[in-house]
Write a protein that holds these residues in place. Structure first.
Motif, short mmCIF file in Angstrom:
data_model
loop_
_atom_site.label_atom_id
_atom_site.label_comp_id
_atom_site.label_asym_id
_atom_site.label_seq_id
_atom_site.Cartn_x
_atom_site.Cartn_y
_atom_site.Cartn_z
N SER A 75 6.09 1.86 -13.28
CA SER A 75 6.88 0.94 -12.46
C SER A 75 6.07 0.16 -11.43
CB SER A 75 7.96 1.73 -11.71
OG SER A 75 7.37 2.58 -10.73
N GLU A 77 5.52 1.19 -8.57
CA GLU A 77 6.03 1.60 -7.26
C GLU A 77 5.08 2.56 -6.56
OE1 GLU A 77 8.77 0.60 -5.53
OE2 GLU A 77 9.13 -0.86 -7.12
N TYR A 84 3.50 0.50 0.70
CA TYR A 84 4.96 0.50 0.57
C TYR A 84 5.45 -0.60 -0.36
CZ TYR A 84 4.45 -2.87 4.36
OH TYR A 84 4.05 -3.93 5.14
N ASP A 85 4.55 -1.50 -0.78
CA ASP A 85 4.90 -2.55 -1.74
C ASP A 85 4.38 -2.16 -3.12
OD1 ASP A 85 6.15 -4.31 0.07
OD2 ASP A 85 4.20 -5.10 0.69
N PRO A 86 5.13 -2.48 -4.17
CA PRO A 86 4.65 -2.18 -5.53
C PRO A 86 3.53 -3.12 -5.93
CG PRO A 86 6.69 -3.40 -5.64
CD PRO A 86 6.45 -3.12 -4.19
N ASN A 108 7.86 -5.65 -13.85
CA ASN A 108 8.60 -5.01 -12.75
C ASN A 108 9.01 -5.99 -11.67
OD1 ASN A 108 6.03 -5.46 -11.67
ND2 ASN A 108 5.98 -3.53 -10.55
N ALA A 110 7.27 -7.59 -9.53
CA ALA A 110 6.46 -7.57 -8.30
C ALA A 110 5.78 -8.93 -8.10
CB ALA A 110 5.42 -6.47 -8.37
#
Length: 113
Positions: A75, A77, A84-86, A108, A110
């Motif tokens: 993912s 993630e 804290y950001d993918p 995903n 992002a």
């Protein structure tokens, strides 16, 4: 032929390892998880300018060697702070042992910036 660029052969990426490749000049990490599945992610940690390919692959996660954040290979993630950001996850295809990565397809959602 799959979309994207040919980046490696399956035998070039051992289980629990990662390699850095450039796809259209964009840095990508291709990693093989402990189940043998291949994944393609943006190679730069979302917390800092550190290559994820230099980190450890454990299970289905890759760890940033710079600050210790882990990212889920499926993912993108973050699994631990300080990130804290993918990171972006890209389409990856295998055909006849050839590994193809398509950076135009972010699976995903992002941000690439």
């Amino acid at each position: 032929m799959p979309a994207g660029e040919l980046v490696a052969r399956t035998e070039d990426i051992a289980s629990g390892s990662a390699v850095r490749v450039l796809v259209g000049g964009y840095p990508v990490v291709v990693a093989r998880d402990s189940d043998g599945d291949l994944h393609a992610l943006a190679d730069t940690c979302s917390h800092g300018q550190v290559s994820l390919a230099e980190g450890d692959v454990e299970g289905c996660a890759i760890e940033c060697w710079g600050h210790g954040s882990q990212f889920d290979l499926r993912s993108g993630e973050p699994l631990s702070l300080p990130a804290y950001d993918p990171v972006a996850v890209f389409a990856l295809a295998v055909e006849d042992g050839a590994v193809w990565v398509d950076t135009a397809t972010v699976t995903n959602g992002a941000d690439l910036t």
